[in-house]
Motif scaffolding. Structure first.
Motif, short mmCIF file in Angstrom:
data_model
loop_
_atom_site.label_atom_id
_atom_site.label_comp_id
_atom_site.label_asym_id
_atom_site.label_seq_id
_atom_site.Cartn_x
_atom_site.Cartn_y
_atom_site.Cartn_z
N UNK A 16 -21.95 -20.18 56.70
CA UNK A 16 -22.63 -19.82 55.46
C UNK A 16 -22.67 -18.30 55.28
N UNK A 17 -23.11 -17.59 56.30
CA UNK A 17 -23.24 -16.13 56.18
C UNK A 17 -21.88 -15.45 56.05
N UNK A 18 -20.89 -15.96 56.78
CA UNK A 18 -19.56 -15.38 56.71
C UNK A 18 -18.94 -15.59 55.32
N UNK A 23 -17.59 -13.56 49.91
CA UNK A 23 -17.74 -13.85 48.48
C UNK A 23 -18.49 -12.76 47.75
N UNK A 24 -19.51 -12.22 48.38
CA UNK A 24 -20.33 -11.18 47.75
C UNK A 24 -19.53 -9.90 47.53
N UNK A 25 -18.75 -9.51 48.52
CA UNK A 25 -17.97 -8.29 48.43
C UNK A 25 -16.91 -8.40 47.32
N UNK A 26 -16.38 -9.61 47.13
CA UNK A 26 -15.29 -9.80 46.16
C UNK A 26 -15.78 -10.23 44.78
N UNK A 33 -24.36 -13.47 35.95
CA UNK A 33 -25.07 -13.81 34.70
C UNK A 33 -25.85 -15.11 34.80
N UNK A 34 -25.31 -16.09 35.49
CA UNK A 34 -25.97 -17.39 35.55
C UNK A 34 -27.01 -17.54 36.64
N UNK A 35 -27.34 -16.45 37.33
CA UNK A 35 -28.29 -16.49 38.44
C UNK A 35 -29.66 -16.06 37.94
N UNK A 36 -30.71 -16.72 38.41
CA UNK A 36 -32.06 -16.41 37.95
C UNK A 36 -32.48 -15.00 38.33
N UNK A 37 -33.50 -14.48 37.63
CA UNK A 37 -33.92 -13.08 37.70
C UNK A 37 -34.10 -12.50 39.08
N UNK A 38 -34.97 -13.08 39.91
CA UNK A 38 -35.29 -12.44 41.19
C UNK A 38 -34.10 -12.46 42.15
N UNK A 39 -33.28 -13.52 42.07
CA UNK A 39 -32.09 -13.57 42.91
C UNK A 39 -31.07 -12.54 42.43
N UNK A 40 -30.95 -12.36 41.13
CA UNK A 40 -30.01 -11.39 40.56
C UNK A 40 -30.40 -9.97 40.97
N UNK A 115 -24.28 -20.29 44.82
CA UNK A 115 -24.83 -21.43 45.55
C UNK A 115 -25.75 -20.99 46.69
N UNK A 116 -25.34 -19.94 47.42
CA UNK A 116 -26.11 -19.53 48.61
C UNK A 116 -27.10 -18.41 48.35
N UNK A 117 -27.11 -17.83 47.14
CA UNK A 117 -28.01 -16.71 46.84
C UNK A 117 -29.48 -17.02 47.14
N UNK A 118 -30.03 -18.18 46.74
CA UNK A 118 -31.44 -18.47 47.04
C UNK A 118 -31.74 -18.47 48.54
#
Length: 293
Positions: A16-18, A23-26, A33-40, A115-118
């Motif tokens: 998951x972390x890998x 994914x985050x870097x790329x 845009x589709x992610x809720x406020x605090x996670x964004x 998917x994994x942001x929360x």
């Protein structure tokens, strides 16, 4: 049986972390845009995200080794064999987990991040305080050269991620930059450019605050004051209060050390002293030169 279940959980967490790290870097900013406020808001804080991911990877990788050892001990193996076999099993398992995670994240970076942001956000409440305590305890060790090189590599990863966020770099070029290592020993002056082409006198800027260039250095009496913050200038109409001071670094400094100093100041720019004149280093230009040669 309980040790086996814990081991599976640890390996899944490494996956998951890998996957999230790659994914985050790329993943570019527009896909948030589709992610809720605090996670964004959390995802926009690149340093906290990278810190959380690194703590998660290190913790679950270490935990999987310990759990594998006790799993083998519970099966009746002696200590020596348990250490050797667990080391081999975990090395192979984590290698495959990271391989599949990174390949999946390259193909579906935005989906992985959403998917994994929360989960990553919740884990950050534990990871960030732990990281601060560890850095405080290990501060003397981090002064050694080997640790500084590792830290510089993490800073490059962080800055590249920010460049992808801001649309300055696409995913393919980001992967290429992260695979390069030749930048570490190159001199800062090799990536600097004449500062004169970016310099505007204070009085001229007062008369015409609207500039097409996004990089404008302000000077007064032939002395560069710093970088202008146009947003603040348009709000305050005060040039001097809108100036962001830039660090002045020696042109003979290696890029590795220079980027470490830029991280301390929170800037992607610095003035470069090459003896008879002052030049400008821009991280965006550094990336372009590294890619194009």
């Amino acid at each position: 049986m309980i040790w086996f279940l814990i081991l599976i959980i640890c390996i899944v967490m490494v996956f998951v972390f890998s996957a999230f790290e790659t994914g985050y870097i790329l993943c570019q900013r527009k896909y948030f845009a589709g992610i809720s406020g605090r996670y964004k808001n959390f995802l926009f804080n690149v340093e906290e995200v990278i810190t959380t991911v690194l703590v998660g990877l290190n913790f679950f990788s270490s935990a999987s080794s310990i759990v594998a050892f006790w799993l083998l001990k519970s099966l009746g193996l002696d200590t020596t064999k348990s250490i050797g076999i667990s080391g081999i099993i975990i090395s192979v398992s984590l290698l495959f987990a990271e391989f599949f995670a990174k390949n999946l994240a390259r193909e579906r970076s935005s989906a992985i991040v959403k998917f994994f942001a929360p989960f990553i956000f919740m884990f950050s409440y534990l990871a960030i305080p732990i990281n601060r305590v560890i850095l405080f305890i290990l501060f003397p060790i981090r002064l050694f050269k080997g640790e500084r090189k590792k830290e510089a590599a993490e800073i490059i990863k962080l800055l590249v991620s920010e460049s992808v966020r801001d649309g300055e770099l696409d995913s393919e070029r980001a992967r290429l930059i992260l695979s390069l290592s030749r930048w570490q020993e190159l001199k800062l002056k090799e990536f600097a450019e004449p500062a004169d082409s970016f310099v505007v006198d204070v009085e001229d800027l007062v008369k015409n605050p609207f500039r097409s260039s996004d990089v404008v250095l302000v000077s007064e009496n032939n002395k560069i004051l710093g970088l202008i913050d146009f947003k603040k200038l348009l709000l305050t109409r005060n040039v001097k209060s809108s100036v962001i001071p830039l660090p002045v670094l020696s042109g003979d400094l290696t890029v590795e050390k220079a980027i470490g100093k830029l991280k301390e100041t929170g800037s992607k720019f610095c003035l470069v002293d090459v003896g008879k004149k002052i030049m400008l280093f821009r991280f965006s230009r550094f990336l372009r030169v590294m890619l194009e040669g």
